[in-house]
Motif scaffolding. Structure first.
Motif, PDB file in Angstrom:
ATOM      1  N   MET A   1       0.846  -1.173   0.000  1.00  0.00           N
ATOM      2  CA  MET A   1       0.000   0.000   0.000  1.00  0.00           C
ATOM      3  C   MET A   1       0.894   1.240   0.000  1.00  0.00           C
ATOM      4  O   MET A   1       1.859   1.310   0.755  1.00  0.00           O
ATOM      5  N   GLU A   5      -2.107   6.480   0.592  1.00  0.00           N
ATOM      6  CA  GLU A   5      -3.344   5.730   0.813  1.00  0.00           C
ATOM      7  C   GLU A   5      -3.431   5.277   2.269  1.00  0.00           C
ATOM      8  O   GLU A   5      -4.489   5.360   2.887  1.00  0.00           O
ATOM      9  N   GLU A  78      -1.464  -6.238   4.175  1.00  0.00           N
ATOM     10  CA  GLU A  78      -0.676  -5.571   3.141  1.00  0.00           C
ATOM     11  C   GLU A  78       0.554  -4.952   3.779  1.00  0.00           C
ATOM     12  O   GLU A  78       0.562  -4.652   4.972  1.00  0.00           O
TER      13      GLU A  78
END
Length: 105
Positions: A1, A5, A78
């Motif tokens: 990521m 974000e 992630e």
């Protein structure tokens, strides 16, 4: 990521900082939970299995390994691309535990 974000979604995800204690003391993301890499397997019960996990370290290498381990355990996980170095380069906020400006150690 990507760090931008992550910054936008920081209240939606469980952010797990897998760096060593001295790195954490130098600077951390406010919403992060500190679980050093070596402790991740024994501290899984601290994580909510229903919420996504995003891992972070200095550069993204250790946290990438931690994210892979968490996925193997059934978590939606992630890695933070570029780690704290990318976070700092993007001029996103991070501090020491006592609220002073952070630095990447």
């Amino acid at each position: 990521m990507q760090v931008e974000e992550l910054y936008r979604r920081r209240n939606e995800v469980q952010l797990v900082d897998v760096r060593e204690p001295e790195e954490w003391q130098a600077g951390r993301i406010e919403s992060a939970r500190h679980i050093p890499m070596a402790e991740v397997p024994t501290r899984l019960t601290e994580l909510d299995t229903t919420r996504p996990v995003v891992t972070v370290c200095r550069s993204g290498h250790r946290s990438g390994q931690a994210a892979e381990f968490l996925r193997q355990q059934g978590y939606s996980a992630e890695n933070t691309d570029g780690g704290m170095q990318a976070w700092q380069e993007a001029a996103l906020p991070f501090t020491t535990p006592d609220g002073k400006p952070g630095r990447v150690a």
